[in-house]
Design an enzyme around this catalytic site. Structure first.
Site, PDB file in Angstrom:
ATOM      1  N   SER A  29       0.844  -1.192   0.000  1.00  0.00           N
ATOM      2  CA  SER A  29       0.000   0.000   0.000  1.00  0.00           C
ATOM      3  C   SER A  29       0.879   1.242   0.000  1.00  0.00           C
ATOM      4  O   SER A  29       2.004   1.217   0.503  1.00  0.00           O
ATOM      5  CB  SER A  29      -0.922   0.005   1.225  1.00  0.00           C
ATOM      6  OG  SER A  29      -1.849   1.075   1.155  1.00  0.00           O
ATOM      7  N   ASP A  30       0.352   2.303  -0.572  1.00  0.00           N
ATOM      8  CA  ASP A  30       1.079   3.566  -0.559  1.00  0.00           C
ATOM      9  C   ASP A  30       0.065   4.702  -0.604  1.00  0.00           C
ATOM     10  O   ASP A  30      -1.012   4.569  -1.196  1.00  0.00           O
ATOM     11  CB  ASP A  30       2.030   3.683  -1.750  1.00  0.00           C
ATOM     12  CG  ASP A  30       3.009   4.827  -1.572  1.00  0.00           C
ATOM     13  OD1 ASP A  30       3.982   4.646  -0.816  1.00  0.00           O
ATOM     14  OD2 ASP A  30       2.799   5.900  -2.156  1.00  0.00           O
ATOM     15  N   GLN A  31       0.434   5.799   0.028  1.00  0.00           N
ATOM     16  CA  GLN A  31      -0.456   6.967   0.052  1.00  0.00           C
ATOM     17  C   GLN A  31       0.324   8.214  -0.342  1.00  0.00           C
ATOM     18  O   GLN A  31       1.445   8.434   0.124  1.00  0.00           O
ATOM     19  CB  GLN A  31      -1.048   7.154   1.445  1.00  0.00           C
ATOM     20  CG  GLN A  31      -2.052   8.303   1.520  1.00  0.00           C
ATOM     21  CD  GLN A  31      -2.655   8.424   2.911  1.00  0.00           C
ATOM     22  OE1 GLN A  31      -2.019   8.934   3.810  1.00  0.00           O
ATOM     23  NE2 GLN A  31      -3.871   7.931   3.067  1.00  0.00           N
TER      24      GLN A  31
END
Length: 200
Positions: free
Chosen positions: A76-78
C-alpha cells in the site's frame, strides 16, 4: 473435498513497516507478518500523485512476494495530492509547517493505493481510493501548536486524522473510512477474499 481436506491458507504478509497499517490490518482478525519492502519511493519526473501511489503499492507487494512466493502479500502507498502535486511525508518540523501552510483552506486528495500479490497463484490485483480532505483556514499559531502536540512527521500531508489532526479539517469525503489512515480495509478485505483467504 471436505473442509478437513482443504489446503491450508496461504500465509499473509503486510509489505510495510508502517505501524499505522499494521494496527489497521489487525482489525481483520487474520494472522500476518510484516516485512519491509525494498523500493525506491522517489517520484518519476512528471509523475502524477495517483500514478505514483499505484506504482509504489504494486512495487512494494511484488518486492516482498518475490522473497515470499507462497504468501499473499499486501502493498500500500499513500500520496497527498495538492492540485496535482504530490506531497510526501514531511520528515521534519520545518517541512511539516510548510506543507500545512500550503494546504490551509485547500482541498487535498489523499490517493491511497492497494495491491495484493501471490506469486504461487499468479494472483495480482490493485485498487485505489481517493479521499477528499478539506482543510480549515489555519493560522500559523494553530499549525505550530498542532505540530508540537502530535509531531506527525511520518504522515503524508503532515496531519493524523485519527488523532488531533481531525481538528484541522472541515470535512473528509470517502467511501472507505480507514483509507485516510493508510490502509482501506473494505478494499483490503475484498482483495484478500479474491486471493483465496477466508476472513473471520
Amino acid at each position: 473435498m471436505t473442509v478437513a481436506d482443504a489446503p491450508p491458507a496461504r500465509p499473509l504478509i503486510l509489505g510495510s513497516t508502517s505501524r499505522y497499517r499494521r494496527e489497521l490490518l489487525t482489525r481483520l482478525g487474520l494472522p500476518f507478518d510484516a516485512v519491509a519492502p525494498h523500493v525506491d519511493e522517489t517520484p518519476l519526473p512528471g509523475e502524477a500523485p495517483r500514478a505514483l501511489a499505484q506504482r509504489l503499492a504494486l512495487a512494494k507487494a511484488r518486492d516482498v512476494a518475490e522473497r515470499h512466493p507462497d504468501a499473499v502479500v499486501i502493498g500500500s502507498d499513500q500520496v497527498a495530492d495538492l492540485h496535482g502535486e504530490p506531497l510526501g511525508k514531511p520528515g521534519t518540523h520545518e517541512r511539516a509547517v510548510a506543507q500545512l501552510q500550503r494546504m490551509r483552506g485547500q482541498t487535498v486528495i489523499f490517493q491511497t493505493a492497494l495491491a495484493v500479490v501471490c506469486q504461487a497463484d499468479g494472483f495480482e490485483q490493485t485498487d485505489l481510493t481517493a479521499v477528499e480532505v478539506r482543510f480549515r483556514q489555519l493560522s500559523d499559531a494553530e499549525i505550530e501548536r498542532y505540530l508540537r502536540a502530535e509531531q506527525p512527521y511520518d504522515c503524508a500531508g503532515s496531519a493524523k486524522s485519527e488523532g488531533l489532526g481531525i481538528a484541522l479539517l472541515d470535512a473528509i469525503v470517502s467511501d472507505d473510512p480507514t483509507a485516510l489512515i493508510g490502509l482501506p480495509l473494505i478494499r483490503t478485505a475484498r482483495l484478500l477474499r479474491a486471493a483465496g483467504l477466508t476472513l473471520p
